[in-house]
Write an enzyme that holds these catalytic residues in place. Structure first.
Site, PDB file in Angstrom:
ATOM      1  N   GLY A   1      50.058  35.190  43.159  1.00 35.08           N
ATOM      2  CA  GLY A   1      49.285  34.047  43.635  1.00 35.08           C
ATOM      3  C   GLY A   1      48.227  33.625  42.640  1.00 35.08           C
ATOM      4  O   GLY A   1      48.430  33.699  41.423  1.00 35.08           O
TER       5      GLY A   1
ATOM      6  N   VAL B   1      42.005  34.723  44.710  1.00 35.97           N
ATOM      7  CA  VAL B   1      42.419  35.708  45.705  1.00 35.97           C
ATOM      8  C   VAL B   1      42.629  37.063  45.027  1.00 35.97           C
ATOM      9  O   VAL B   1      42.332  38.120  45.605  1.00 35.97           O
ATOM     10  CB  VAL B   1      43.696  35.254  46.434  1.00 35.97           C
ATOM     11  CG1 VAL B   1      44.209  36.342  47.374  1.00 35.97           C
ATOM     12  CG2 VAL B   1      43.436  33.974  47.213  1.00 35.97           C
TER      13      VAL B   1
ATOM     14  N   GLU C   1      50.455  39.133  39.525  1.00 39.64           N
ATOM     15  CA  GLU C   1      51.236  38.064  38.887  1.00 39.64           C
ATOM     16  C   GLU C   1      50.567  36.751  39.263  1.00 39.64           C
ATOM     17  O   GLU C   1      50.742  36.244  40.365  1.00 39.64           O
ATOM     18  CB  GLU C   1      52.691  38.104  39.364  1.00 39.64           C
ATOM     19  CG  GLU C   1      53.412  39.392  39.035  1.00 39.64           C
ATOM     20  CD  GLU C   1      53.479  39.670  37.532  1.00 39.64           C
ATOM     21  OE1 GLU C   1      53.326  38.724  36.749  1.00 39.64           O
ATOM     22  OE2 GLU C   1      53.666  40.828  37.164  1.00 39.64           O
TER      23      GLU C   1
ATOM     24  N   CYS D   1      54.436  28.815  38.906  1.00 36.27           N
ATOM     25  CA  CYS D   1      53.378  29.372  38.060  1.00 36.27           C
ATOM     26  C   CYS D   1      53.764  29.365  36.585  1.00 36.27           C
ATOM     27  O   CYS D   1      52.897  29.417  35.718  1.00 36.27           O
ATOM     28  CB  CYS D   1      53.046  30.790  38.503  1.00 36.27           C
ATOM     29  SG  CYS D   1      54.435  31.943  38.427  1.00 36.27           S
TER      30      CYS D   1
END
Length: 519
Positions: free
Chosen positions: A209, A213, A231, A265
């Site tokens: 994510g 976070v 990741e 991503c």
């Protein structure tokens, strides 16, 4: 045109996410640890049986899973098969085919002092692992790390993303039907569920994510000194120079930027190129977009939508942040549609180039630079990206980019495909993550590499007694010759053979000198 009813269904189903009762989470974790302590996950046969069960789950529930992804992201079945099923299957078959070899002890080189000892690395399971997954590829981002953990012999708590509601529900239903429910638990839910999970003690946590976070997760993990694999993402640069095949570059960049509506991503976040090739490159990207999605991408079955209203609003706001829009720019809030967009004449002060704003949507800014050195300077002033892409046929340029930049992955003349190469590690560096997995790298990431040393006391004690006090000059000199290796001065196989024979002779002489008979 896609029916708006699908959006209505999605909105109504948001309330139907299968929320885990947070009071049950401590018991779930305790049950997993109890199951791990029985040792059942340690055998090769058990691990293979669980891996083959995942294979069966994918085969027998293809329609249910691809429909769930379609309801979450408006991706077609073929799109999900290509982007998620094939990737997960490749990971699965690789683990099944190589598990026997991966589990074997890895014997290491010996020095003079250990010629007759046994030295090896034994990979052992970590224990209870927590996987916190992302929504943009809601099947493969659950299954690939889950496969690696099963292969490594861990028990796993899986929390799918609450944003991919339909897929989360499907996985929560299916995984317990195919995997041992005492060793693998799926815990769907939103932020409250995540908060309770992070209060528990795990032996490893993996999160996919964003960086904000990730910081919360690292703080929670630090309470128990729990290692993490992160990741993340970031703004992935894509450099293009005049030596590149601009048509191919345009096609590949368009595919990487607009696949999954840009919610990847690994997608190229912005282009760096010289003014002399900008217009031609943009022309090739526009041509590729029309080839892939037609004159109106909104009517294309192959063009997905933004995941939800919040992400739509975030990306739409970036369209108003400066530059000149030369492709796209159209939006439809009710349909969560943002057109494939190219923005030129972008300035560093524009919101779309803010280092904190990973676009994660179908917008591609073009930044003009004078040359490669300026491009590298631009890249190195920013956080280290998950991936760096460069389209060039210049060998010197490739060498300079390789040695003077840092990124999780580096691809020349293509984008994103290194993710699918299981003999390469996939992971970030710095702000884009830590740790790596895929293939054998995943097995290693979720295993403890235990150093194992086995010796023969009767044979080695005459030599090894030099470690005991009193430390005489003679013993110190012997220890020095045994423990400090010689610097290399250029060796070949013949010299290696000679050194091995000489080491054996020296060892035999030392044993004899110390009073141990070899006969």
């Amino acid at each position: 045109k896609r029916p708006n009813k699908l959006i209505d269904d999605m909105a109504s189903d948001m309330a139907t996410l299968n929320q885990t009762d947070t009071s049950e989470i401590p018991q779930i974790v305790a049950r997993l640890r109890e199951a791990f302590n029985t040792g059942r996950t340690r055998s090769k046969e058990y691990r293979l049986a669980q891996l083959k069960s995942i294979n069966r789950m994918l085969d027998e529930n293809e329609d249910q899973l691809t429909t769930a992804v379609c309801n979450d992201l408006r991706r077609t079945k073929n799109d999900t098969m290509f982007m998620e099923f094939f990737s997960s299957k490749a990971e699965l078959v690789t683990a099944i085919n190589n598990l026997d070899e991966w589990m074997k002890p890895e014997y290491v080189k010996k020095d003079l002092a250990n010629l007759i000892n046994s030295l090896y690395i034994q990979r052992e399971p970590l224990g209870v692992v927590c996987l916190l997954s992302a929504w943009n590829f809601p099947i493969t981002l659950v299954l690939k790390p889950l496969i690696a953990n099963i292969a490594a012999g861990n028990v796993v708590l899986v929390k799918p993303s609450d944003l991919a509601v339909h897929t989360s529900n499907a996985l929560a239903e299916l995984i317990p039907q195919y995997l041992d429910p005492e060793c693998y638990a799926v815990v769907p839910g939103g932020v409250p569920v995540s908060q309770v999970i992070l209060k528990e003690r795990f032996d490893h946590i993996m999160y996919t994510g964003g960086s904000e976070v990730a910081k919360i997760i690292m703080k929670a993990a630090a309470e128990h000194l729990t290692p993490v694999t992160l990741e993340l993402g970031g703004k992935n640069p894509c450099y293009v120079d005049s030596s590149a095949n601009l048509r191919v570059a345009g096609r590949r960049i368009a595919w990487g930027r607009y696949t999954n509506c840009g919610q990847i991503c690994l997608a190229p976040d912005y282009i760096l190129c010289q003014q002399s090739i900008k217009d031609e490159l943009v022309g090739h990207i526009i041509a590729a977009v029309k080839e892939y999605f037609g004159e109106d991408p909104k009517n294309s079955n192959d063009y997905p939508r933004m995941i939800n209203q919040r992400h739509f609003d975030r990306v739409e706001a970036l369209l108003k942040g400066g530059g000149v829009t030369v492709l796209g720019g159209e939006t439809d809030k009710d349909d969560l549609y943002i057109a494939p967009t190219i923005i030129t004449d972008v300035e560093l002060k524009d919101a779309i180039m803010d280092e904190e704003n990973e676009i994660f949507g179908p917008i591609l800014p073009i930044v003009v630079v004078d040359d490669l050195d300026k491009a590298i300077e631009f890249i190195n002033k920013r956080e280290k990206p998950l991936a760096l892409y460069a389209f060039t046929s210049d060998s010197a340029a490739k060498e300079k980019i390789t040695t003077r930049t840092s990124s999780g992955g580096l691809s020349f003349n293509d984008v994103m495909v290194h993710f699918a190469v299981l003999t390469l590690p996939f992971g970030g560096v710095g702000n884009s993550g830590q740790g790596a997995y895929h293939g054998k790298f995943g097995f290693d990431a979720f295993s403890h590499k235990k150093a194992c040393y086995s010796t023969f006391p009767a044979m080695t004690e005459p030599l090894m007694k030099i470690r005991y006090p009193p430390y005489t000059d003679r013993n110190i000199n012997i220890a020095k010759s045994l423990l400090i290796p010689k610097e290399k001065s250029g060796s070949n196989w013949m010299s290696n053979v000679f050194l091995t024979i000489a080491a054996a002779v020296v060892l035999a002489a030392l044993l004899h000198f110390l009073g141990y008979s070899l006969y």
